[in-house]
Design an enzyme around this catalytic site. Structure first.
Site, mmCIF file in Angstrom:
data_model
loop_
_atom_site.group_PDB
_atom_site.id
_atom_site.type_symbol
_atom_site.label_atom_id
_atom_site.label_comp_id
_atom_site.label_asym_id
_atom_site.label_seq_id
_atom_site.Cartn_x
_atom_site.Cartn_y
_atom_site.Cartn_z
ATOM 1 C CG MET A 1 -1.899 -1.171 1.201
ATOM 2 S SD MET A 1 -3.488 -0.806 1.963
ATOM 3 C CE MET A 1 -2.986 -0.394 3.603
ATOM 4 C CG HIS B 1 8.556 -0.135 5.986
ATOM 5 N ND1 HIS B 1 8.839 -1.490 5.990
ATOM 6 C CD2 HIS B 1 7.224 -0.030 6.231
ATOM 7 C CE1 HIS B 1 7.744 -2.163 6.246
ATOM 8 N NE2 HIS B 1 6.744 -1.305 6.393
ATOM 9 C CG HIS C 1 6.920 -2.255 2.086
ATOM 10 N ND1 HIS C 1 6.843 -1.102 2.834
ATOM 11 C CD2 HIS C 1 5.720 -2.872 2.213
ATOM 12 C CE1 HIS C 1 5.639 -1.011 3.374
ATOM 13 N NE2 HIS C 1 4.940 -2.079 3.025
#
Ligand code: PAF
Length: 159
Positions: free
Chosen positions: A32, A36, A39
């Site tokens: 989404m 950071h 991810h």
């Protein structure tokens, strides 16, 4: 060359189709945004085991309940695309809400039982929203592998 951002399922399928024609496996990293290192570690994992990596950026309205502020969710597409590119991802899919959920969209994926307990008990509809969007992304991209974080363990089990 800078990373390409596609917004429609037709464009997504065209790019992924080219890779599949070249016998490249495809990894999908659904997010989404507000990327950071968690991810980015999924992007690295995908790069290690697939030929091409597509990261998705979509703030999924269906997993926000009443009183959970969808409008306040952090959005900085340019920064996220730059991070995905720097990590070596090959494509970003950033669909528009109206394309993901066109007028009259009425189909949901609900995981009965697991989706209703624990966090699901306190956030009714949350896991249905997650399962619905993940099912859509998987059908849209048909990746060889998909990569999800395990920070939300219940979400991982629902997926
Ligand atoms: O964990 C997330 O970021 C989201 O719930 C997901 C899996 C990308 C679905 O919107």
């Amino acid at each position: 060359m800078s990373i390409e951002v596609v917004r429609t399922v037709a464009d997504l399928r065209a790019r992924l189709g080219d890779w599949k024609c070249d016998a490249l496996t495809v990894g999908l990293v659904p997010t989404m945004g507000a990327l950071h290192d968690g991810h980015l570690s999924l992007v690295r994992r995908s790069l290690a085991v697939t030929g091409r990596t597509c990261l998705t950026l979509f703030v999924n309205p269906r997993q926000f309940g009443a009183g959970e502020d969808l409008a306040q969710y952090p959005r900085d597409e340019a920064a996220d695309v730059a991070l995905a590119e720097a990590e070596g991802a090959h494509l970003v899919f950033a669909p528009r809400p109206e394309d993901m959920y066109p007028k009259g969209f009425a189909t949901q994926v609900a995981v009965a039982g697991l989706g209703d307990i624990l966090e699901g008990e306190h956030r009714p509809g949350f896991f249905t929203g997650v399962a619905t969007v993940v099912a859509k992304l998987l059908v849209q991209a048909l990746p060889d592998h998909a990569f999800f974080g395990d920070k939300d363990y219940q979400q991982l089990q629902v997926i």
